[in-house]
Design an enzyme around this catalytic site. Structure first.
Site, mmCIF file in Angstrom:
data_model
loop_
_atom_site.group_PDB
_atom_site.id
_atom_site.type_symbol
_atom_site.label_atom_id
_atom_site.label_comp_id
_atom_site.label_asym_id
_atom_site.label_seq_id
_atom_site.Cartn_x
_atom_site.Cartn_y
_atom_site.Cartn_z
ATOM 1 C CE LYS A 59 21.138 46.269 77.942
ATOM 2 N NZ LYS A 59 21.832 47.275 77.124
ATOM 3 N NE ARG A 76 17.446 56.943 69.371
ATOM 4 C CZ ARG A 76 17.438 55.779 69.986
ATOM 5 N NH1 ARG A 76 16.558 54.873 69.658
ATOM 6 N NH2 ARG A 76 18.296 55.525 70.954
ATOM 7 C CB SER A 124 16.512 48.151 69.973
ATOM 8 O OG SER A 124 17.418 48.256 68.916
HETATM 9 P P1 ADP Z 1 22.037 50.896 73.447
HETATM 10 O O1 ADP Z 1 22.277 49.451 73.541
HETATM 11 O O2 ADP Z 1 23.110 51.771 74.021
HETATM 12 O O3 ADP Z 1 20.650 51.309 73.775
HETATM 13 P P2 ADP Z 1 21.449 50.727 70.718
HETATM 14 O O4 ADP Z 1 21.989 49.412 70.367
HETATM 15 O O5 ADP Z 1 19.973 50.853 70.747
HETATM 16 O O6 ADP Z 1 22.189 51.283 71.955
HETATM 17 O O7 ADP Z 1 21.964 51.838 69.692
HETATM 18 C C1 ADP Z 1 23.291 52.037 69.380
HETATM 19 C C2 ADP Z 1 23.437 53.414 68.731
HETATM 20 O O8 ADP Z 1 22.481 53.561 67.715
HETATM 21 C C3 ADP Z 1 23.216 54.582 69.676
HETATM 22 O O9 ADP Z 1 24.145 55.601 69.348
HETATM 23 C C4 ADP Z 1 21.838 55.064 69.353
HETATM 24 O O10 ADP Z 1 21.675 56.449 69.605
HETATM 25 C C5 ADP Z 1 21.810 54.789 67.873
HETATM 26 N N1 ADP Z 1 20.446 54.683 67.391
HETATM 27 C C6 ADP Z 1 19.510 53.784 67.753
HETATM 28 N N2 ADP Z 1 18.347 54.006 67.087
HETATM 29 C C7 ADP Z 1 18.569 55.087 66.288
HETATM 30 C C8 ADP Z 1 17.756 55.845 65.368
HETATM 31 N N3 ADP Z 1 16.488 55.528 65.137
HETATM 32 N N4 ADP Z 1 18.327 56.911 64.734
HETATM 33 C C9 ADP Z 1 19.617 57.230 64.983
HETATM 34 N N5 ADP Z 1 20.423 56.565 65.844
HETATM 35 C C10 ADP Z 1 19.907 55.518 66.482
#
Ligand code: ADP
Length: 151
Positions: free
Chosen positions: A41, A90, A127
């Site tokens: 990645k 979300r 993100s």
């Molecule tokens: P990935 O690398 O799997 O995309 P992330 O690092 O973005 O995951 O996120 C890790 C966790 O944080 C996941 O469970 C995701 O649903 C949660 N998450 C990310 N953004 C939010 C948000 N704005 N509100 C609630 N949970 C979030």
């Protein structure tokens, strides 16, 4: 002691992640924020930067630990004796994605996934959108903890 692993890429940590971790701390004795290492990645921030952002954010919160791990999340949980995985939800897309992963994980190991519903004011934060704002020189500071700064 009830410990939960909160796995993700955290590229970078956002106020959405922050909200889930802060609320997780009220439910568990320890939250282990686990940055998954995937050599295939491409990330905007290095592993060291992503880790430093999270460590700085929670420097005064002794119940939050930050680690990195490789391989299957459930294998890592078994290795360190953690019984819970924490995830945030979300929207329906998150639900469908998380449901498949949680069911698969439960087939692989007796580990319970606990979901927290996103807070209303951080529900739109992701993100990948934060990275887009950063790339295009927008004001990303409203979307991330103060420790996340691009130099
Ligand atoms: P990935 O690398 O799997 O995309 P992330 O690092 O973005 O995951 O996120 C890790 C966790 O944080 C996941 O469970 C995701 O649903 C949660 N998450 C990310 N953004 C939010 C948000 N704005 N509100 C609630 N949970 C979030």
């Amino acid at each position: 002691m009830k410990r939960a692993l909160f796995p993700g890429s955290f590229d970078p940590i956002t106020l959405g992640h922050y909200d889930i971790i802060k609320r997780g701390v009220t439910l568990f004795d320890e939250i282990i924020v686990a940055i998954g290492v995937n050599a295939d990645k491409k990330y905007m921030f290095t592993l060291e930067e992503r880790m430093a952002f999270i460590e700085k954010t929670f420097e005064n919160e002794s119940k939050v630990k930050v680690i990195t791990y490789k391989g299957l999340t459930v294998d890592y949980c078994k290795d360190i004796g953690v019984e819970f995985i924490l995830r945030g939800l979300r929207n329906p897309a998150d639900f469908e994605f998380e449901k498949a992963i949680a069911h698969t994980n439960r087939d692989l190991a007796p580990i319970e996934t606990v979901f927290l519903l996103t807070s209303a004011d951080t529900s739109y934060i992701a993100s990948n959108i934060v990275r887009d704002v950063i790339r295009n020189n927008g004001d990303y500071t409203k979307l991330v903890p103060n420790s996340v700064r691009v130099t």
